[in-house]
Write a protein that holds these residues in place. Sequence first.
Motif, PDB file in Angstrom:
ATOM      1  N   ALA A  22     -47.533 148.523  32.479  1.00 51.28           N
ATOM      2  CA  ALA A  22     -46.988 149.099  31.244  1.00 51.28           C
ATOM      3  C   ALA A  22     -47.874 148.801  30.043  1.00 51.28           C
ATOM      4  O   ALA A  22     -48.143 149.686  29.219  1.00 51.28           O
ATOM      5  N   LEU A  23     -48.336 147.565  29.922  1.00 50.33           N
ATOM      6  CA  LEU A  23     -49.154 147.185  28.768  1.00 50.33           C
ATOM      7  C   LEU A  23     -50.501 147.908  28.779  1.00 50.33           C
ATOM      8  O   LEU A  23     -51.011 148.296  27.724  1.00 50.33           O
ATOM      9  N   VAL A  54     -55.099 135.552  37.071  1.00 50.75           N
ATOM     10  CA  VAL A  54     -54.077 135.840  36.056  1.00 50.75           C
ATOM     11  C   VAL A  54     -54.673 135.706  34.661  1.00 50.75           C
ATOM     12  O   VAL A  54     -54.460 136.555  33.780  1.00 50.75           O
ATOM     13  N   MET A  55     -55.443 134.631  34.454  1.00 50.02           N
ATOM     14  CA  MET A  55     -56.046 134.413  33.142  1.00 50.02           C
ATOM     15  C   MET A  55     -56.987 135.559  32.768  1.00 50.02           C
ATOM     16  O   MET A  55     -57.013 136.005  31.619  1.00 50.02           O
ATOM     17  N   ASN A  56     -57.739 136.059  33.738  1.00 49.74           N
ATOM     18  CA  ASN A  56     -58.672 137.153  33.461  1.00 49.74           C
ATOM     19  C   ASN A  56     -57.947 138.425  33.045  1.00 49.74           C
ATOM     20  O   ASN A  56     -58.375 139.121  32.117  1.00 49.74           O
ATOM     21  N   VAL A  57     -56.851 138.748  33.735  1.00 47.54           N
ATOM     22  CA  VAL A  57     -56.086 139.947  33.360  1.00 47.54           C
ATOM     23  C   VAL A  57     -55.454 139.764  31.991  1.00 47.54           C
ATOM     24  O   VAL A  57     -55.444 140.688  31.167  1.00 47.54           O
ATOM     25  N   LEU A  58     -54.921 138.577  31.721  1.00 49.07           N
ATOM     26  CA  LEU A  58     -54.319 138.311  30.407  1.00 49.07           C
ATOM     27  C   LEU A  58     -55.327 138.540  29.283  1.00 49.07           C
ATOM     28  O   LEU A  58     -54.984 139.092  28.234  1.00 49.07           O
ATOM     29  N   ARG A  59     -56.553 138.118  29.498  1.00 52.14           N
ATOM     30  CA  ARG A  59     -57.585 138.285  28.469  1.00 52.14           C
ATOM     31  C   ARG A  59     -57.871 139.756  28.175  1.00 52.14           C
ATOM     32  O   ARG A  59     -58.307 140.091  27.074  1.00 52.14           O
ATOM     33  N   ARG A  60     -57.627 140.622  29.144  1.00 48.97           N
ATOM     34  CA  ARG A  60     -57.908 142.046  28.958  1.00 48.97           C
ATOM     35  C   ARG A  60     -56.709 142.833  28.434  1.00 48.97           C
ATOM     36  O   ARG A  60     -56.842 144.015  28.110  1.00 48.97           O
ATOM     37  N   LEU A  61     -55.550 142.199  28.346  1.00 46.44           N
ATOM     38  CA  LEU A  61     -54.360 142.897  27.855  1.00 46.44           C
ATOM     39  C   LEU A  61     -54.457 143.120  26.347  1.00 46.44           C
ATOM     40  O   LEU A  61     -55.117 142.354  25.635  1.00 46.44           O
ATOM     41  N   PRO A  62     -53.766 144.140  25.829  1.00 50.92           N
ATOM     42  CA  PRO A  62     -53.855 144.453  24.397  1.00 50.92           C
ATOM     43  C   PRO A  62     -53.077 143.481  23.519  1.00 50.92           C
ATOM     44  O   PRO A  62     -52.265 142.682  24.000  1.00 50.92           O
ATOM     45  N   LEU A  63     -53.335 143.579  22.218  1.00 48.15           N
ATOM     46  CA  LEU A  63     -52.605 142.836  21.177  1.00 48.15           C
ATOM     47  C   LEU A  63     -52.637 141.322  21.388  1.00 48.15           C
ATOM     48  O   LEU A  63     -51.617 140.632  21.232  1.00 48.15           O
ATOM     49  N   ASN A  64     -53.793 140.802  21.738  1.00 45.09           N
ATOM     50  CA  ASN A  64     -53.980 139.344  21.808  1.00 45.09           C
ATOM     51  C   ASN A  64     -52.973 138.646  22.719  1.00 45.09           C
ATOM     52  O   ASN A  64     -52.466 137.567  22.407  1.00 45.09           O
ATOM     53  N   ALA A  65     -52.696 139.273  23.860  1.00 46.23           N
ATOM     54  CA  ALA A  65     -51.741 138.678  24.799  1.00 46.23           C
ATOM     55  C   ALA A  65     -52.195 137.280  25.231  1.00 46.23           C
ATOM     56  O   ALA A  65     -51.376 136.371  25.389  1.00 46.23           O
ATOM     57  N   PHE A 118     -42.262 136.025  28.777  1.00 45.24           N
ATOM     58  CA  PHE A 118     -43.373 136.231  27.854  1.00 45.24           C
ATOM     59  C   PHE A 118     -43.939 137.642  27.986  1.00 45.24           C
ATOM     60  O   PHE A 118     -44.167 138.337  26.984  1.00 45.24           O
ATOM     61  N   LEU A 119     -44.177 138.089  29.220  1.00 44.60           N
ATOM     62  CA  LEU A 119     -44.726 139.428  29.435  1.00 44.60           C
ATOM     63  C   LEU A 119     -43.767 140.505  28.943  1.00 44.60           C
ATOM     64  O   LEU A 119     -44.179 141.499  28.323  1.00 44.60           O
ATOM     65  N   GLN A 120     -42.476 140.310  29.187  1.00 43.29           N
ATOM     66  CA  GLN A 120     -41.493 141.302  28.733  1.00 43.29           C
ATOM     67  C   GLN A 120     -41.407 141.346  27.208  1.00 43.29           C
ATOM     68  O   GLN A 120     -41.194 142.413  26.624  1.00 43.29           O
ATOM     69  N   ASN A 121     -41.605 140.215  26.571  1.00 44.58           N
ATOM     70  CA  ASN A 121     -41.643 140.208  25.101  1.00 44.58           C
ATOM     71  C   ASN A 121     -42.872 140.944  24.575  1.00 44.58           C
ATOM     72  O   ASN A 121     -42.818 141.565  23.500  1.00 44.58           O
ATOM     73  N   GLN A 125     -43.737 145.038  21.641  1.00 46.03           N
ATOM     74  CA  GLN A 125     -44.651 145.361  20.551  1.00 46.03           C
ATOM     75  C   GLN A 125     -45.088 146.827  20.567  1.00 46.03           C
ATOM     76  O   GLN A 125     -45.745 147.278  19.634  1.00 46.03           O
ATOM     77  N   PHE A 126     -44.726 147.547  21.616  1.00 42.12           N
ATOM     78  CA  PHE A 126     -45.152 148.938  21.740  1.00 42.12           C
ATOM     79  C   PHE A 126     -43.954 149.875  21.627  1.00 42.12           C
ATOM     80  O   PHE A 126     -43.058 149.849  22.488  1.00 42.12           O
ATOM     81  N   PRO A 127     -43.913 150.740  20.613  1.00 38.07           N
ATOM     82  CA  PRO A 127     -42.786 151.669  20.466  1.00 38.07           C
ATOM     83  C   PRO A 127     -42.721 152.714  21.570  1.00 38.07           C
ATOM     84  O   PRO A 127     -41.661 153.321  21.772  1.00 38.07           O
ATOM     85  N   ASN A 128     -43.826 152.918  22.283  1.00 39.02           N
ATOM     86  CA  ASN A 128     -43.812 153.914  23.359  1.00 39.02           C
ATOM     87  C   ASN A 128     -43.402 153.332  24.711  1.00 39.02           C
ATOM     88  O   ASN A 128     -43.467 154.019  25.733  1.00 39.02           O
TER      89      ASN A 128
END
Length: 412
Positions: A22-23, A54-65, A118-121, A125-128
Amino acid sequence: MFPKKEFDVLIAGTGPAGCSAALNLARAGLSIAIVDRLTTPGDKVCGDALSGSVMNVLRRLPLNAWDEFMKIPEKLPSHGIRFFSPDYQFLDIPFILHPDADSPAPGYVCSRKIFDGFLQNQLLQFPNITQIKDFNIDDIKVHDHGVTIHSLKGILNGRILIGADGANSVVSKILTKNTTFPGRTCLGVRAYFKGVTGLHPDNFIELHFFRELLPGYLWIFPMHDGMANVGLGMMADQVKKKKYHLARKLDDLIENHPQLKERFSKAEKIGKTGAHILATGPSDKQISGNRFLLTGDAASLVDPFTGEGIGNAMLSGEIAAGVVIEAFSANDFSAPFLERYDEKIEKKIGSELKTSLKIQKMASHSWLFNLVVNKVRKNAHLKALFSEMYTNLGVRSRLKKPAFYLRMMIKP
């Protein structure tokens, strides 16, 4: 009923795979509905270990995840693995041989309830992105113009569906002919304890390969605030063959095994022992089709040797998002077009799972496991090689070859 029923993408499951998908889709501007049968983040039976993947994917997620994850207080950094062989020798393998003191830890341990929350929160941040909880999927209909999911709460329509709903995936049951394979199904039990002694000073996670459990193992993962995640995982066919009741077996080992009983003598069990099914890979399951993709546990992407699944779940969600964006660009959601997802999963994850499966089979021989641990303990070069196993697939491929162990036996 819902204020909106029409979406570009439907996602079943708000765990790591679904949230990752989703993100990654949200920043492409697509409208997304992500549904879950639970109303709050679940307390999933899991080792709670967050690997470097997991850490690598987190680093690539948007909005400073990644930065937001680092603010979570209820996590504990982990710097390696302590293996216990069947003859009770232990081997410490750091994730990084020469870590930078100022760098973040290569891995963490954090309860799934906290991490999934945390991921669900982050989704908020995304209205879509529309999150819908307490949504039990009763039926799925694929038609010429999209896909419809049904529940007692109503129906939702989308152009494509991502199944991220776990080992007992409803999406898989309805849209594929996939079945459960005992030789690829792992049964796990987990309990939380406070006051376990003898933990590694750098919070190495522990894997105990007791002879009666092979190729399964007992784990002890240090956690925040003096807690420990303690569990037992075995392949389903072995559990049946040995007629084990896993929760009772875990209790018996903790209370009576000479390597454990003193460490747990003053420990307090927090809550009840939980149980869960894990679908390990590789498998020949269908993971894509006309207007759908399967990710994470629904696609049987759990590592058969380590039992780690969160990293592969998040990576598969990321890959699925990329393929879905390509499908919208081409306006093609057909099974042949979506087979590119299978190809990407095979390239990024499949070969690693095949290697881990071969290592798992070798680990079922207690004499070989004892030999490896004792040899590596005494050899700095071998220790460095095994440390690289977690970040270098080429090294892991070497470890699956019988000739590697034959040379180890011959050399002094």
